[in-house]
Motif scaffolding. Sequence first.
Motif, mmCIF file in Angstrom:
data_model
loop_
_atom_site.group_PDB
_atom_site.id
_atom_site.type_symbol
_atom_site.label_atom_id
_atom_site.label_comp_id
_atom_site.label_asym_id
_atom_site.label_seq_id
_atom_site.Cartn_x
_atom_site.Cartn_y
_atom_site.Cartn_z
ATOM 1 N N VAL A 56 63.127 -25.346 45.918
ATOM 2 C CA VAL A 56 63.128 -23.934 45.522
ATOM 3 C C VAL A 56 62.301 -23.197 46.571
ATOM 4 C CG1 VAL A 56 63.313 -24.396 43.038
ATOM 5 C CG2 VAL A 56 61.068 -24.134 44.075
ATOM 6 N N LYS A 57 62.522 -21.910 46.676
ATOM 7 C CA LYS A 57 61.775 -21.122 47.670
ATOM 8 C C LYS A 57 61.358 -19.789 47.058
ATOM 9 C CE LYS A 57 63.461 -20.558 51.914
ATOM 10 N NZ LYS A 57 64.322 -19.964 52.964
ATOM 11 N N VAL A 58 60.133 -19.380 47.342
ATOM 12 C CA VAL A 58 59.633 -18.081 46.877
ATOM 13 C C VAL A 58 59.468 -17.166 48.090
ATOM 14 C CG1 VAL A 58 57.797 -16.852 45.681
ATOM 15 C CG2 VAL A 58 58.399 -19.181 44.984
ATOM 16 N N THR A 59 60.031 -15.993 48.011
ATOM 17 C CA THR A 59 59.853 -14.951 49.029
ATOM 18 C C THR A 59 59.667 -13.626 48.297
ATOM 19 O OG1 THR A 59 62.203 -14.409 49.139
ATOM 20 C CG2 THR A 59 61.413 -16.134 50.632
ATOM 21 N N THR A 60 59.498 -12.548 49.048
ATOM 22 C CA THR A 60 59.587 -11.250 48.385
ATOM 23 C C THR A 60 61.070 -10.916 48.230
ATOM 24 O OG1 THR A 60 59.648 -9.963 50.426
ATOM 25 C CG2 THR A 60 57.477 -10.482 49.528
ATOM 26 N N GLU A 85 48.801 -19.896 41.670
ATOM 27 C CA GLU A 85 49.582 -19.746 40.434
ATOM 28 C C GLU A 85 50.722 -20.760 40.375
ATOM 29 O OE1 GLU A 85 48.869 -14.898 40.118
ATOM 30 O OE2 GLU A 85 50.899 -15.703 40.349
ATOM 31 N N LEU A 86 51.402 -20.916 41.487
ATOM 32 C CA LEU A 86 52.538 -21.850 41.500
ATOM 33 C C LEU A 86 52.069 -23.281 41.224
ATOM 34 C CD1 LEU A 86 54.476 -20.447 44.596
ATOM 35 C CD2 LEU A 86 55.324 -20.514 42.244
ATOM 36 N N ARG A 87 50.964 -23.664 41.847
ATOM 37 C CA ARG A 87 50.476 -25.039 41.675
ATOM 38 C C ARG A 87 49.988 -25.278 40.249
ATOM 39 N NH1 ARG A 87 47.709 -24.674 47.620
ATOM 40 N NH2 ARG A 87 49.511 -25.464 48.772
ATOM 41 N N GLN A 88 49.507 -24.212 39.627
ATOM 42 C CA GLN A 88 49.019 -24.364 38.259
ATOM 43 C C GLN A 88 50.175 -24.366 37.258
ATOM 44 O OE1 GLN A 88 46.010 -21.489 37.339
ATOM 45 N NE2 GLN A 88 45.620 -22.314 35.304
ATOM 46 N N GLU A 89 51.151 -23.511 37.476
ATOM 47 C CA GLU A 89 52.240 -23.389 36.515
ATOM 48 C C GLU A 89 53.312 -24.454 36.669
ATOM 49 O OE1 GLU A 89 54.011 -19.512 35.808
ATOM 50 O OE2 GLU A 89 52.271 -18.602 36.785
ATOM 51 N N PHE A 90 53.512 -24.907 37.892
ATOM 52 C CA PHE A 90 54.585 -25.880 38.127
ATOM 53 C C PHE A 90 54.025 -27.085 38.890
ATOM 54 C CE2 PHE A 90 56.339 -21.534 38.338
ATOM 55 C CZ PHE A 90 57.110 -21.544 37.176
ATOM 56 N N PRO A 91 53.184 -27.852 38.220
ATOM 57 C CA PRO A 91 52.540 -28.988 38.912
ATOM 58 C C PRO A 91 53.518 -30.108 39.242
ATOM 59 C CG PRO A 91 52.011 -29.000 36.577
ATOM 60 C CD PRO A 91 52.746 -27.727 36.826
ATOM 61 N N GLN A 92 54.712 -30.049 38.657
ATOM 62 C CA GLN A 92 55.691 -31.106 38.973
ATOM 63 C C GLN A 92 56.275 -30.944 40.367
ATOM 64 O OE1 GLN A 92 56.149 -28.428 37.077
ATOM 65 N NE2 GLN A 92 58.301 -28.056 36.553
ATOM 66 N N VAL A 229 57.713 -22.774 49.898
ATOM 67 C CA VAL A 229 58.767 -23.693 49.443
ATOM 68 C C VAL A 229 58.168 -24.715 48.489
ATOM 69 C CG1 VAL A 229 60.345 -23.463 51.382
ATOM 70 C CG2 VAL A 229 58.425 -25.021 51.568
ATOM 71 N N GLY A 230 58.997 -25.126 47.535
ATOM 72 C CA GLY A 230 58.575 -26.122 46.556
ATOM 73 C C GLY A 230 59.520 -27.309 46.572
ATOM 74 N N PHE A 260 58.604 -5.818 46.858
ATOM 75 C CA PHE A 260 57.756 -6.880 47.402
ATOM 76 C C PHE A 260 57.281 -7.851 46.325
ATOM 77 C CE2 PHE A 260 57.300 -3.405 50.519
ATOM 78 C CZ PHE A 260 57.828 -4.072 51.601
ATOM 79 N N ALA A 261 57.861 -7.739 45.145
ATOM 80 C CA ALA A 261 57.557 -8.717 44.101
ATOM 81 C C ALA A 261 58.159 -10.056 44.516
ATOM 82 C CB ALA A 261 58.139 -8.257 42.771
ATOM 83 N N PRO A 262 57.491 -11.161 44.173
ATOM 84 C CA PRO A 262 58.039 -12.462 44.564
ATOM 85 C C PRO A 262 59.283 -12.816 43.758
ATOM 86 C CG PRO A 262 56.057 -12.741 43.250
ATOM 87 C CD PRO A 262 56.200 -11.272 43.493
ATOM 88 N N VAL A 263 60.169 -13.520 44.399
ATOM 89 C CA VAL A 263 61.385 -13.978 43.718
ATOM 90 C C VAL A 263 61.634 -15.414 44.155
ATOM 91 C CG1 VAL A 263 62.890 -13.060 45.545
ATOM 92 C CG2 VAL A 263 63.812 -13.441 43.264
ATOM 93 N N MET A 264 62.061 -16.233 43.207
ATOM 94 C CA MET A 264 62.299 -17.644 43.508
ATOM 95 C C MET A 264 63.797 -17.926 43.469
ATOM 96 S SD MET A 264 60.915 -21.035 41.488
ATOM 97 C CE MET A 264 59.186 -20.688 41.745
#
Lengths: 424, 266
Positions: A56-60, A85-92, A229-230, A260-264
């Motif tokens: 998965v990928k996060v960008t604006t 935030e990403l590491r805390q919410e999606f540790p998998q 990237v995840g 400029f909000a993040p989108v995955m």
Amino acid sequence: MIGFLFKGLLRDRSRSLFPVLVVVAGVMLTVFMEAWISGENHEFIRASAAFQTGHVKVTTRAYAAKADEMPNDLAIEGLGQLLSELRQEFPQMVWTPRIRFGGLLDVPDSLGETRTQGPVGGMAVDLLSDSSPELKLLNLEPSIVQGRMPHAPGELIVSDDLARKLKIGPGDRVTLFGSTMYGSMATANFTVAGTIRFGITALDRGMIIADVADIQAALDMDDAAGEVVGFFRNGQYNDRQAQRVTKTFNGKYAGSDDQFAPVMAALPDQGGLRQVLVLHGFSLGLIITVFLTAMSLVLWNAGLMGSLRRYGEFGVRLAIGERKAHLYRTLVAESVMVGIIGTALGTAVGLAVSYWFQVHGLNVASMMKGSSAMYSSVLRPYVTPACWVIGLIPGLGATVVGAMISGATVFRRQTATLIKELEL
Amino acid sequence: MQKSKCGGQNDRSVTLSAVEGSLSLALGLCLSLSLCLASEAPSGDEILRKVDANNYADTRVAVSQMVIHLTRASRTVKAKSWIEGENKSFTSFLYPPRDAGTKMLKLKDELWMYTPETDRTIMISGHMLRQSVMGSDLSYEDMMEDHKLIDQYSSKVTGDDTVLGRKCWVLELTAKEPDVNYHSCRVWVDKERYVPMRENRYAKSGTLLKTTEVKNVSQHQGRWVPDRVTFKDALKSGEGTEFILDSIRFNVQIPDYMFSKAALKK
């Protein structure tokens, strides 16, 4: 009775050796073809994920709309907080920032003026931190051709083809010339730590890889990155899980109209990859189906031929009192044995050959000059669970069906003309 | 340096160069002012000659700003330029601090850049020439352009129009050679001052590539000079790049060493 039939097969090579060899050859080819096609698909997804999309990928939102242009002026700001935030919410998943950039790589002469230069595509990844997953994700260290991986800030690695073109090597100083996140001129000196061959023609033509902190400084991207990237921790893309993560993350920003909000986005939802993967899967499925059908027909025909060749034997066996149903059952049982033995041997040989190529690969770089597709120039099969069982279809199924159809002639067999047929 | 105006050629300058080009044009315009009042529309080539004739001074020194509107914010770049004839120019960036000390040297068809943070003199060439200068709507190629309009374009007057309250001729320019940056241009030239007030530059396909709009014209040492110009890359979204001329001096003495690569590191 099984033992009796098995001995018969072993003692009559015309009933065992040739049929088994045919089945072995057919099954081996089927297994290898399945592994080869799976390898193509697997490599395409692996390379796309590793170098382009992540799982998965996060960008604006603004960056995602122009992703092909590498618009770093639309990059994510507040990178540290987003990563946290990403590491805390999606540790998998493993999360890591990347910056893609374009520019000019300039090589100085002894006076510090341009000796040679060339356009480059660059990727900034976390090369220097101990916990970085990038070395493994991008398979960097085994791909080094000359020199070594960067060990300190201010070092980069250059594709081996580009290094040869610019006549540079480990230890040489180069200058990256590009644009900052704010459109200003960006220049930064680097030392070439090593050269690398990715095995992907599109990257080998003119790629450089530098540490993300160096590029952040050079492109004035403090606490910013083009993308995050995840990857799933087991390394395998799982579409269902990826879609769930994506939906959860994007749901948090659904009410915002900030560009400029993040989108995955999940792997297949980037750059039209879903359509490519669907078409890819369909094409590969079609190829394997056609091959499997052809192989089945060959083995089926071999079964038919084997049974017809034994027409005289059936007459004699009926003449001496064997019942037609029993004769038919033994015929089918023999084909089952031939099919199982042939399938087992063919699968073993096919898997062995596939594994060998999976490890060593087949270099087709010379056939891919100019390619911009994210395909590896080293082709490798990929042994999947399907490879272990797919041989049953032509090896056992087609052989037994062929024997069953041809064996039906047993029930129409008459012994009245047997003497004449045997010309006794 | 060149001017900004005309189609193809001049305006490729960015910072000072762009301004100066415009200035020169304005100067030419002034000179021909009286003649022009005559009323009858001159031919396109006559207009271009007057624009060109007034577009170049022996030397120019100018201080200018570019206000670059980016997606997230706007920023201002300030620079000082020394220009001699058509083929030599030297630009030193003054602001913002990150860019201060960066210098550019144009010698005929070569463009060199020096940045203090790398202590390197880099030649800008190839596809980089088409890249944006400092994130503006102008490219290095635009900056490099310095040939006279009359040499690059054939022209014809297609009508009249009014721009910024000034009566203008509308000229259609078509490149005489294929290597000109812009295949064709439509230029609005002030009938009295011979200042190109507006310019649209097109690719061979007819696609609009760049636009230039003069916002203000003032007199400097007796020459009419556009001192506020908006450049817009038509292929990019955004508000364009504003060019503001802070000061300009004509025919000043510029030492020869200024146009050498050695000067970049000083």
